[in-house]
Design a protein around this motif. Sequence first.
Motif, short mmCIF file in Angstrom:
data_model
loop_
_atom_site.label_atom_id
_atom_site.label_comp_id
_atom_site.label_asym_id
_atom_site.label_seq_id
_atom_site.Cartn_x
_atom_site.Cartn_y
_atom_site.Cartn_z
N SER A 80 40.64 -24.81 -8.47
CA SER A 80 41.22 -23.93 -7.18
C SER A 80 40.34 -24.29 -5.96
O SER A 80 40.91 -23.73 -4.77
N PRO A 87 40.21 -26.86 -3.17
CA PRO A 87 40.63 -28.12 -2.77
C PRO A 87 39.69 -28.94 -2.01
O PRO A 87 38.96 -28.45 -1.26
N ALA A 104 42.58 -26.53 4.30
CA ALA A 104 43.05 -26.54 2.94
C ALA A 104 42.45 -25.42 2.20
O ALA A 104 43.08 -24.86 1.38
N ALA A 109 44.41 -22.47 0.36
CA ALA A 109 44.25 -21.91 -1.12
C ALA A 109 44.03 -20.41 -1.38
O ALA A 109 43.74 -20.33 -2.48
#
Length: 147
Positions: free
Chosen positions: A63, A65, A101, A105
């Motif tokens: 989970s 990134p 990122a 997420a």
Amino acid sequence: MPLLSRRARATAVAASLAAAALLSGCTGTVQEAVERGVEDAVEGATGGQVDLSGELPADFPASVPVIDGDVELAGGAADAEGWVVVMSSEATDPLGDARAAIEGAGFREDPTLAQATAAGSAYTDGEYLVILAGEGGTVTYTVTPAP
């Protein structure tokens, strides 16, 4: 607070030793010996496993990134203690890419934790705390279970 201080020290030790190995310009058998020595020293300082092979730890959370680039240093003591990953990238703004990122997420920035660590930007998704720090083409991820 002592847990973060211990992690900050471990991160500094790991990053310093990795930089020494990377800057030494060693090749072949000598490089392998240097990398093994760095891994042993960091493992002794942190109590966790360290790998300079260019791979993320097998138990690194999916989970979280990470940016495209090379894994320069990766280590952890499983999910009970957390992980430290140092990535290098040729991107224009690797730290900005890492932040985008992480936010993409579902992690949200927690400025109160960032102020407490003074190590970078802190993000959480309720399960993990991710501290991002970067300089130039390098981004360091410190990932721990959320407090």
